[in-house]
Design a protein around this motif. Structure first.
Motif, mmCIF file in Angstrom:
data_model
loop_
_atom_site.group_PDB
_atom_site.id
_atom_site.type_symbol
_atom_site.label_atom_id
_atom_site.label_comp_id
_atom_site.label_asym_id
_atom_site.label_seq_id
_atom_site.Cartn_x
_atom_site.Cartn_y
_atom_site.Cartn_z
ATOM 1 N N CYS A 299 34.938 47.113 41.413
ATOM 2 C CA CYS A 299 35.618 48.097 40.877
ATOM 3 C C CYS A 299 37.153 47.787 41.145
ATOM 4 C CB CYS A 299 35.283 49.419 41.335
ATOM 5 S SG CYS A 299 36.302 50.719 40.836
ATOM 6 N N HIS A 300 37.885 47.981 40.034
ATOM 7 C CA HIS A 300 39.348 47.456 40.108
ATOM 8 C C HIS A 300 40.274 48.408 40.974
ATOM 9 C CE1 HIS A 300 38.007 44.868 36.782
ATOM 10 N NE2 HIS A 300 38.907 43.815 37.613
ATOM 11 N N ARG A 301 39.569 49.784 41.052
ATOM 12 C CA ARG A 301 40.524 50.695 41.611
ATOM 13 C C ARG A 301 40.757 50.301 43.326
ATOM 14 N NH1 ARG A 301 38.423 56.716 41.244
ATOM 15 N NH2 ARG A 301 40.181 57.076 42.258
ATOM 16 N N LYS A 302 39.591 49.719 43.919
ATOM 17 C CA LYS A 302 39.653 49.018 45.220
ATOM 18 C C LYS A 302 40.011 47.768 45.133
ATOM 19 C CE LYS A 302 35.412 51.697 45.974
ATOM 20 N NZ LYS A 302 34.003 51.528 46.016
ATOM 21 N N LEU A 303 39.405 46.890 44.136
ATOM 22 C CA LEU A 303 39.528 45.489 44.043
ATOM 23 C C LEU A 303 41.073 45.159 43.993
ATOM 24 C CD1 LEU A 303 38.200 42.741 44.167
ATOM 25 C CD2 LEU A 303 38.072 42.904 41.884
#
Lengths: 356, 279
Positions: A299-303
């Motif tokens: 998930c790009h929000r965390k990544l």
């Protein structure tokens, strides 16, 4: 009584779900920030001129708040003028390359993509070689490599508009073609260069180094890198939507052309800014995103934030090694691969892949 | 709710799989099933209804509003889409996959917040798949994936649902489960348009059926009137029997005939000749 216990159960469930889905990202981020701060301080300590960690903190503190210092002036000179620009450069370049790599992998829905995919590195390499041959002045080399990178990506983008059908595939194919073209131009420059000074200079530039980075370089390239990274981090969730596929993203109301354009422009600006002060540093932009996915998932929000921190830590660590490992400085592009590849293969062997 | 008038679209140079002179309307809670052979223009029509392709003629009106005059995200807030199943590039968790449905309600730089996560959670709960929340989407079975896609489209809160062959690639049990969900969604008043390859599925779920061939509606109306032996032979080129087994399973069925090998219309394959040549 029944209702309260039921309520507790759902609360507990919610908390558990929250913990497993979100906190892992937050805690990973916190740990990485702490590691980065420790490494940041420690990076001032190593080197030929000895400085104690306490003196480092004092000097930085004084510099930030404009206070008088009671330490020997040499300490201030080493910390502020020599080591600080280089350390900041390592952090910014590492973060830029990783964020660009992660964003491109998301944009192209392909874990094999690196920031070089649209010809940034070849364009920058050609520009730098041209600068070395026609002037040899540091500023000219930087400016030409920056422009070379922008021209290469611009051409890739322009050509991809001509390709019919799948825009993403068209962009990748155009990027590969333009990359090869600029590599040929680079070879031409090497061939034309004089072998006593220019050719070695080109070769060293292509191996990458943060040795020559000064205050001025940070002032010029730091802002574009920070702006690009900030924009990408702000819009990172859209990459999740795009990863579902172009058509689905469009059906979900996303303007995919605009999104692709913003990502490509931001990635190009931060990569070109990084490369023009550091030379070519491979491997970081390809592999840090994978390590990030192993840590916090896709998930790009965390990544994306985690990739930025990981890249900064990795490059700062490697640059420290470059400084101390041998009598002579080792080019950073060599060490990123020599240290990074075995580490990555070790993670692969452990089976924590995170892309399938 | 939805009114389509004289709609027409063609990919360049008049190739197949465009459509023309399409007229129909759909009311709240109606399920419309579009039947037709591959390449007849079903999916192209769905893409126009989604606003992904622009009509070349005619109009599509949603609640009286002209579709071509709405922004893409405005359309996405009204029209939900369930595409054919495929693998995403990265193993996003089920919750992250469902959250993507919030995209049309969020600004360009916005990430989903607590409220959006709550909506996604309740969508998973409504379909009783909360236990899948943290699993990677890529590791789910086909049926589970389709349920997650339903949850995603619910999170989008659309007023009209489009589905492209929602039962393809699913096993028998999961097909029935999906059709069940379709019926229940329709019962809440959601109008649904789905394309299908199974006339039975139209009998089971739909109140309207359109049959398409070469980009035109051959017939449109209630399934009992449209899915006839004649019509099926017209669009698919095979002989079928439509039987009323209402008292057994509660709806009509459409079955292809067996053993018409001697029929002059049947396409023959020459296996004997093939094997003879091989030896």
């Amino acid at each position: 009584m029944d209702t309260t216990s039921e309520c507790n159960v759902t609360k507990h469930k919610r908390w558990k779900a929250f913990r497993t889905s979100n906190l892992s990202g937050v805690s990973a981020g916190l740990i990485l920030v702490i590691v980065l701060i420790v490494l940041f301080i420690f990076s001032f300590v190593i080197g030929r001129y000895p400085v104690s960690p306490i003196d480092v903190v004092k000097t930085l503190w004084a510099a930030i708040f404009n206070l008088e210092i009671t330490l020997p002036p040499n300490v201030e000179n080493v910390v502020i003028n020599l080591r600080l620009p280089r350390i900041i450069a390592a952090i910014l370049v590492g973060a830029s390359l990783s964020v660009a790599g992660t964003s491109f992998q998301g944009l192209f829905r392909n874990p094999l993509v690196s920031p070089d995919i649209l010809g940034v590195a070849s364009g920058a390499g050609f520009g730098a070689a041209l600068g070395i041959i026609i002037s040899g002045h540091g500023l000219a080399i930087q400016a030409l490599s920056f422009v070379g990178a922008l021209v290469a990506v611009g051409l890739s983008h322009f050509i991809s508009r001509v390709v019919k059908g799948n825009q993403t595939l068209g962009l990748i194919l155009a990027g590969i073609a333009i990359g090869s073209l600029f590599n040929a131009f680079l070879s031409l420059m090497k061939y034309a260069a004089d072998t006593t000074n220019q050719l070695p200079a080109i070769t060293y530039w292509l191996m990458g180094s943060l040795n020559a980075v000064g205050k001025q370089d940070i002032l010029m390239t730091g802002l574009p890198m920070l702006i690009g990274i900030t924009i990408l981090i702000l819009m990172r969730w859209r990459l999740n939507v795009l990863a579902m596929g172009e058509e689905e993203a469009m059906a979900l109301g996303v303007n995919t052309d605009l999104l692709r354009g913003v990502v490509v422009v931001c990635c190009t600006v931060i990569t070109a800014s990084a490369v023009c002060i550091s030379g070519i540093i491979g491997w970081v932009g390809l592999v840090i995103p994978h390590i990030g996915r192993m840590l916090v998932g896709p998930c790009h929000r965390k990544l994306l934030p985690v990739s930025a921190l990981l890249g900064a830590i990795f490059l700062l660590f490697i640059d420290n090694l470059c400084r101390v490992i041998a009598q002579v400085e080792i080019p950073i592009g060599i060490l990123t691969a020599i240290i990074g590849v075995p580490f990555f293969l070790y993670l692969l062997a452990k089976g924590r892949r995170g892309w399938a | 709710m939805l009114v389509v008038k004289n709609a027409c679209f063609h990919y360049d140079a008049g190739k197949n799989s465009g459509f023309e002179e399409v007229n129909f309307s759909l009311k709240t809670g109606q399920v419309m099933c579009v039947l037709g052979p591959n390449g007849c223009g079903k999916t192209t029509m769905l893409k126009c209804l989604l606003g992904l392709l622009r009509l070349q003629g005619g109009s599509i009106r949603l609640d009286g509003q002209e579709l071509s005059q709405m922004s893409r995200s405005a359309v996405a807030r009204i029209v939900g889409y369930i595409p054919q199943l495929h693998q995403p590039a990265f193993p996003f968790s089920v919750l992250d996959t469902v959250l993507v449905g919030r995209a049309p309600h969020l600004g360009f730089l916005q990430s989903p917040g607590e409220k959006d996560i709550e909506i996604a959670r309740s969508a998973l709960e409504a379909l009783s798949i909360t236990h899948l929340s943290n699993k990677p989407f890529t590791q789910l079975s086909g049926g589970e994936k389709q349920m997650v896609t339903f949850a995603r489209v619910l999170t989008q809160r659309p007023a009209l649902l489009l589905m492209d062959e929602p039962t393809s690639h699913l096993d028998f049990g999961n097909q029935t489960m999906v059709l069940n969900v379709v019926q229940q969604l329709a019962a809440t008043g959601m109008p649904i348009i789905m394309t299908s390859h199974f006339p039975d599925h139209a009998f089971l779920t739909s109140s309207k059926v359109a049959i398409m061939k070469k980009g035109r509606f051959l017939d449109f109306g209630p399934p009992e009137k449209v899915i006839t032996e004649d019509n099926m032979e017209k669009i698919y080129g095979v002989k079928v029997r439509v039987m009323d087994v209402n008292d057994v399973v509660g709806y009509r069925v459409c079955l292809p005939l067996k053993n018409h090998l001697n029929d002059s219309n049947t396409q023959k394959i020459n296996l004997e000749g093939f094997y003879a040549k091989k030896s």
